[in-house]
Motif scaffolding. Structure first.
Motif, short mmCIF file in Angstrom:
data_model
loop_
_atom_site.label_atom_id
_atom_site.label_comp_id
_atom_site.label_asym_id
_atom_site.label_seq_id
_atom_site.Cartn_x
_atom_site.Cartn_y
_atom_site.Cartn_z
N SER A 141 0.81 -1.22 0.00
CA SER A 141 0.00 0.00 0.00
C SER A 141 0.84 1.27 0.00
CB SER A 141 -0.94 0.01 1.21
OG SER A 141 -0.18 0.06 2.42
N ASP A 142 2.09 1.18 0.44
CA ASP A 142 2.94 2.37 0.54
C ASP A 142 4.40 2.02 0.28
OD1 ASP A 142 3.80 4.97 1.02
OD2 ASP A 142 3.72 4.79 3.21
N PRO A 143 4.70 1.47 -0.89
CA PRO A 143 6.07 0.99 -1.17
C PRO A 143 7.13 2.08 -1.19
CG PRO A 143 4.75 1.03 -3.18
CD PRO A 143 3.81 1.29 -2.06
N VAL A 144 6.73 3.31 -1.54
CA VAL A 144 7.73 4.37 -1.72
C VAL A 144 8.16 5.00 -0.40
CG1 VAL A 144 8.19 6.54 -2.95
CG2 VAL A 144 6.98 4.72 -4.07
N LYS A 145 7.53 4.59 0.70
CA LYS A 145 8.04 5.06 1.99
C LYS A 145 9.48 4.63 2.17
CE LYS A 145 6.67 1.17 5.00
NZ LYS A 145 5.74 0.72 6.05
N TYR A 146 9.87 3.54 1.51
CA TYR A 146 11.23 3.04 1.66
C TYR A 146 12.27 3.90 0.94
CZ TYR A 146 8.96 -1.00 3.70
OH TYR A 146 8.20 -1.82 4.51
N ASP A 147 11.80 4.84 0.16
CA ASP A 147 12.74 5.82 -0.42
C ASP A 147 13.49 6.54 0.69
OD1 ASP A 147 14.03 7.52 -2.29
OD2 ASP A 147 12.46 9.02 -2.05
N TYR A 148 12.79 6.84 1.78
CA TYR A 148 13.44 7.51 2.91
C TYR A 148 14.54 6.64 3.50
CZ TYR A 148 9.75 11.02 2.92
OH TYR A 148 8.90 12.03 2.56
N ALA A 149 14.26 5.36 3.64
CA ALA A 149 15.25 4.45 4.21
C ALA A 149 16.46 4.31 3.30
CB ALA A 149 14.60 3.08 4.44
N LEU A 150 16.22 4.07 2.01
CA LEU A 150 17.32 3.88 1.07
C LEU A 150 18.16 5.14 0.93
CD1 LEU A 150 15.48 1.86 -1.74
CD2 LEU A 150 16.84 0.97 0.15
N PHE A 151 17.47 6.28 0.79
CA PHE A 151 18.18 7.55 0.64
C PHE A 151 18.95 7.90 1.92
CE2 PHE A 151 18.48 12.19 0.85
CZ PHE A 151 19.06 12.48 -0.38
N GLY A 152 18.30 7.74 3.06
CA GLY A 152 18.94 8.07 4.33
C GLY A 152 20.16 7.21 4.59
N LEU A 153 20.04 5.92 4.33
CA LEU A 153 21.18 5.02 4.51
C LEU A 153 22.34 5.41 3.60
CD1 LEU A 153 19.27 1.63 4.77
CD2 LEU A 153 20.80 2.56 6.52
N GLY A 154 22.01 5.83 2.38
CA GLY A 154 23.06 6.17 1.43
C GLY A 154 23.72 7.52 1.67
N VAL A 155 22.90 8.55 1.93
CA VAL A 155 23.41 9.92 2.04
C VAL A 155 23.91 10.23 3.44
CG1 VAL A 155 22.75 12.34 1.93
CG2 VAL A 155 21.98 10.77 0.16
N PHE A 156 23.15 9.82 4.45
CA PHE A 156 23.49 10.22 5.82
C PHE A 156 24.34 9.19 6.57
CE2 PHE A 156 19.27 12.32 5.10
CZ PHE A 156 19.77 13.59 4.93
N GLU A 157 24.29 7.95 6.12
CA GLU A 157 25.02 6.90 6.85
C GLU A 157 26.11 6.23 6.01
OE1 GLU A 157 22.57 4.19 9.14
OE2 GLU A 157 20.86 5.58 9.04
N SER A 158 26.20 6.61 4.73
CA SER A 158 27.20 6.00 3.83
C SER A 158 27.17 4.48 3.93
CB SER A 158 28.59 6.54 4.15
OG SER A 158 28.65 7.93 3.98
N PHE A 159 25.97 3.94 3.90
CA PHE A 159 25.76 2.50 4.10
C PHE A 159 26.49 1.68 3.04
CE2 PHE A 159 23.25 -1.38 3.36
CZ PHE A 159 23.24 -1.93 4.63
#
Length: 254
Positions: free
Chosen positions: A236-254
């Motif tokens: 129902s809300d698949p794009v909420k994970y954009d926050y997770a993917l983006f945050g992990l990449g930009v803010f955490e250098s995952f």
């Protein structure tokens, strides 16, 4: 990572990043200064259009555009005189320049006058599973008036294998109802379930590390693969994970 563990991990990251604090460093802060639907739409569309490169530069230039529109983007689009467009000529953000800006103003006016705005085009030409065909239709209508050929490169076409990152981000802003004060959710006629993740170098890299994406190129085929996997985590809300993917990449250098 097993599916349940991956969902728990990403859901936690969504909660971490999908909140008001996210706005402080994100281009979405620019349309958040408006309350009228059409002002939000137009400011979001221009902001998303120039959303590549340094985030601070994106925000600064989007703010400058709104100043050039007298802080009333909808009124400027609909009621400008030819002489008003001259002030846009010096504008530049990377390869998007004043000529492109004028073209976009004229094309937006065309859509609002003849199609009732932006929302109906996307609402009437998506499918039950995706808005990517609607993005292609939107591009066709956007440039059906007399236009500069150079400006067409600033609107991506998924049917030509583009991941259309910036338009998918714009659509997330307009459609997703997150109740966290970030995405606007002002387009009620379209379900968030058909949104696609704004796929870029950051989200793509993290998605591959997490096993959500195997394709190496960030193109339309990769987007379809990522969509499929994110829909399995939350249909129902698949794009909420954009926050997770983006945050992990930009803010955490995952």
């Amino acid at each position: 990572m097993k599916k349940e563990a991956l969902k728990d991990f990403l859901d936690a990251k969504v909660l971490q990043y999908n909140n008001i604090a996210f706005i402080e460093s994100d281009p979405i802060q620019v349309p958040h200064r408006y309350t009228k639907k059409e002002d939000i739409e137009i400011s979001s569309f221009f902001t998303a259009t120039i959303a590549w490169g340094n985030r601070k530069s994106i925000i600064n230039n989007a703010e400058r555009l709104m100043q050039l529109f007298d802080e009333s983007p909808y009124d400027f689009v609909m009621n400008h005189q030819e002489s008003d467009l001259e002030r846009l000529m010096p504008f530049v953000h990377r390869t998007f320049n004043g000529l492109d800006c004028i073209q976009f103003v004229n094309s937006l006016q065309h859509l609002y006058k003849n199609y009732g705005g932006l929302e109906p085009i996307f609402a009437n030409h998506g499918t039950s599973k995706s808005l990517q065909p609607a993005i292609s239709e939107f591009k066709s209508r956007f440039f059906e008036i007399e236009h500069l050929e150079r400006s067409k490169k600033h609107i991506s076409d998924p049917l030509k294998n583009s991941a259309a990152k910036r338009l998918n981000m714009f659509l997330r802003w307009m459609i997703r109802r997150d109740n966290a004060g970030v995405d606007f959710g002002i387009w009620k006629s379209i379900s968030p379930a058909v949104l696609s993740c704004p796929l870029d170098v950051h989200s793509g890299k993290v998605a591959r590390k997490l096993g959500l994406l195997k394709r190496k190129q960030n193109d339309a085929k990769a987007l379809a693969e990522l969509d499929k996997n994110l829909r399995q985590l939350d249909p129902s809300d698949p794009v909420k994970y954009d926050y997770a993917l983006f945050g992990l990449g930009v803010f955490e250098s995952f």
